[in-house]
Design a protein around this motif. Structure first.
Motif, mmCIF file in Angstrom:
data_model
loop_
_atom_site.group_PDB
_atom_site.id
_atom_site.type_symbol
_atom_site.label_atom_id
_atom_site.label_comp_id
_atom_site.label_asym_id
_atom_site.label_seq_id
_atom_site.Cartn_x
_atom_site.Cartn_y
_atom_site.Cartn_z
ATOM 1 N N HIS A 38 35.176 41.402 40.470
ATOM 2 C CA HIS A 38 35.421 42.615 41.246
ATOM 3 C C HIS A 38 34.818 43.824 40.536
ATOM 4 O O HIS A 38 34.827 43.897 39.311
ATOM 5 C CB HIS A 38 36.920 42.806 41.453
ATOM 6 N N HIS A 75 34.720 34.900 41.560
ATOM 7 C CA HIS A 75 34.250 36.133 42.186
ATOM 8 C C HIS A 75 34.766 37.299 41.353
ATOM 9 O O HIS A 75 35.967 37.461 41.179
ATOM 10 C CB HIS A 75 34.777 36.239 43.619
ATOM 11 N N CYS A 100 40.241 40.997 37.030
ATOM 12 C CA CYS A 100 38.798 41.237 37.162
ATOM 13 C C CYS A 100 38.088 40.112 37.894
ATOM 14 O O CYS A 100 36.986 40.305 38.395
ATOM 15 C CB CYS A 100 38.166 41.433 35.787
ATOM 16 N N LEU A 146 36.476 49.027 43.198
ATOM 17 C CA LEU A 146 37.660 48.324 43.687
ATOM 18 C C LEU A 146 38.809 48.447 42.694
ATOM 19 O O LEU A 146 39.964 48.637 43.077
ATOM 20 C CB LEU A 146 37.345 46.848 43.957
ATOM 21 N N THR A 184 38.565 36.526 40.614
ATOM 22 C CA THR A 184 39.356 35.682 41.502
ATOM 23 C C THR A 184 38.730 34.300 41.472
ATOM 24 O O THR A 184 37.517 34.165 41.624
ATOM 25 C CB THR A 184 39.326 36.229 42.947
#
Length: 166
Positions: free
Chosen positions: A46, A44, A31, A50, A33
């Motif tokens: 997601h 970051h 979930c 995605l 990065t």
């Protein structure tokens, strides 16, 4: 690190198709990065769209396309310019794909074929905003309510109970 280890071991344990048995499937989604090599580490996250696209692409057999995905693609590309599928449409495709993987494939030559095992790993659910956690949680509830015999789900979060209470 925990999920990466689980994914690695699960991938090594997944079996290729064998006589009277379909191949195993593994899909995973991080979930967040992390970018730790800059002055201020950034995270970051997601979104759900995605997630759905990633999991569908990971579960698709190497030599085939799920019928539900083919129908959605045809519908989205019917007119120019092509439209992007909605989260609801992608979720339906993913649920249908998971159900298809859970059923025995059509026998070839009359021999019954056992379905392979399907594994889904979702890591760091707590990194998402409350709204995004809510979308993931609804999906998880739908999946866990299905009568799937060969499907295995692992979701990690710092406080998984809080994440799944939405």
């Amino acid at each position: 690190m925990f999920c990466a280890t689980v994914i690695h071991h699960t991938l090594n344990a997944c079996r290729l198709p064998a006589f009277r048995r379909a191949r195993d499937s593994l899909a995973y989604f991080f979930c967040a990065t992390y970018k730790p090599y800059i002055d201020e580490p950034q995270v970051h996250t997601h979104d759900f769209n995605l997630f759905l696209r990633t999991i569908i692409s990971q579960l698709c057999p190497p030599s085939a396309v799920f019928d539900s995905l083919r129908v959605l693609y045809t519908d989205c590309t019917r007119y120019h310019p092509a439209r992007k599928p909605t989260n609801e449409e992608l979720q339906k495709v993913l649920i249908q794909a998971i159900q298809d993987l859970d059923r025995p494939p059509n026998p070839r030559g009359g021999d019954p074929v056992m379905p392979g095992e399907t594994y889904l790993v979702i890591d760091e659910l707590e990194t998402l905003s409350v709204n995004m956690q809510n979308e993931f949680t609804k999906f998880i509830r739908v999946i866990t309510s299905l009568q799937l015999e060969h499907f295995h789900l692992l979701v990690t979060a710092e406080n998984p109970v809080a994440c799944l209470l939405y």
